[in-house]
Design an enzyme around this catalytic site. Sequence first.
Site, mmCIF file in Angstrom:
data_model
loop_
_atom_site.group_PDB
_atom_site.id
_atom_site.type_symbol
_atom_site.label_atom_id
_atom_site.label_comp_id
_atom_site.label_asym_id
_atom_site.label_seq_id
_atom_site.Cartn_x
_atom_site.Cartn_y
_atom_site.Cartn_z
ATOM 1 N N LYS A 299 0.856 -1.193 0.095
ATOM 2 C CA LYS A 299 -0.085 -0.110 -0.146
ATOM 3 C C LYS A 299 0.846 1.312 0.196
ATOM 4 C CE LYS A 299 -2.447 1.383 3.708
ATOM 5 N NZ LYS A 299 -1.909 2.529 4.106
ATOM 6 N N GLU B 271 0.819 5.735 -0.177
ATOM 7 C CA GLU B 271 -0.110 7.078 0.187
ATOM 8 C C GLU B 271 -0.077 8.061 -0.968
ATOM 9 O OE1 GLU B 271 0.693 8.555 4.018
ATOM 10 O OE2 GLU B 271 0.203 6.500 4.809
ATOM 11 N N GLU C 270 -9.276 7.681 4.132
ATOM 12 C CA GLU C 270 -9.018 7.887 5.721
ATOM 13 C C GLU C 270 -9.546 9.340 5.761
ATOM 14 O OE1 GLU C 270 -5.330 6.877 7.457
ATOM 15 O OE2 GLU C 270 -5.873 7.540 9.155
HETATM 16 O O1 KIV Z 1 -1.235 2.021 8.632
HETATM 17 C C1 KIV Z 1 -2.648 1.583 8.787
HETATM 18 O O2 KIV Z 1 -2.876 0.721 9.679
HETATM 19 C C2 KIV Z 1 -3.421 2.415 7.909
HETATM 20 C C3 KIV Z 1 -5.012 1.893 7.953
HETATM 21 C C4 KIV Z 1 -5.392 2.794 9.211
HETATM 22 C C5 KIV Z 1 -5.613 2.397 6.774
HETATM 23 O O3 KIV Z 1 -2.870 2.770 6.848
#
Ligand code: KIV
Length: 273
Positions: free
Chosen positions: A121, A123, A191
Amino acid sequence: MTSGTAERPRITVREVLAKKQRGERLVMVSAYDALFARLSEEGGADLILVGDSMANAILGLDSTVPVTMDQMIHHGAAARRGTSRAMVVVDMPFMSYQVSTEDALRNAGRIMKETNAHAVKVEGGDADIAARIQAMTRAGIPVMGHLGFTPQSVNTLGGFRVQGRAPGDQERLIEEARRVENAGAYSLVLELVPSGVAKAVTAAVRIPTIGIGAGPDCDGQVLVLYDLLGLNDQFKPKFLQHYAELAADVRSAVGRFADDVRGGRYPDADHSF
Ligand code: KIV
């Protein structure tokens, strides 16, 4: 109570996308070790996010900025070992993908190879991030995006605050979400954005949105496991619902252990060899 996960096949990118088509909500939990990943999966989580939120949740840091690649890999590998069905997604930490596409590819490759996770993931939704997402996806690495409040940018965003309230923000977020989708991301965390904005973004893309503090109209929801368990009773954002109150249980259990040790009641004959 549990969803009985043992013989069910692993959740894939294709299945995540299909769930949006079928109108089925996705459930994601942030967890950082094998035991909590396994319990989350047994409880019915579709996705385990090894989030850099571990900074705040378990590392005693006040932001995700200091988290390192080695920390993400250490925890990512542990969480992955605890699962048999959930899709495991590992956060790429701050500055592991922002500098160049080459950096992003090398670091995402390390995460995939050294943790055996199923996706990463990242950002942001500008053209640079889209280029990273495209390169990683082309290299065979599924990528989840993350828009709205992006914790790695806490120092430019001016703190932990709701995003998307200013005029034009909804259009900008839709544009970013489409850019992330067109670059190849298979899902998108939203978020801390107003419910109406999250609803509009969710309707504008084919990939599922997974909300946290983004209202009920996302295609799924994510919470940090420690938060939903009520393990940190000092963290009380408006969006958070506790599904247990384990902070009190932990204090009480350790307190009773301490009393028994000090009072000479533990260990007794039943717990001795
Ligand atoms: O780091 C994390 O756990 C996250 C979630 C809260 C979406 O990015």
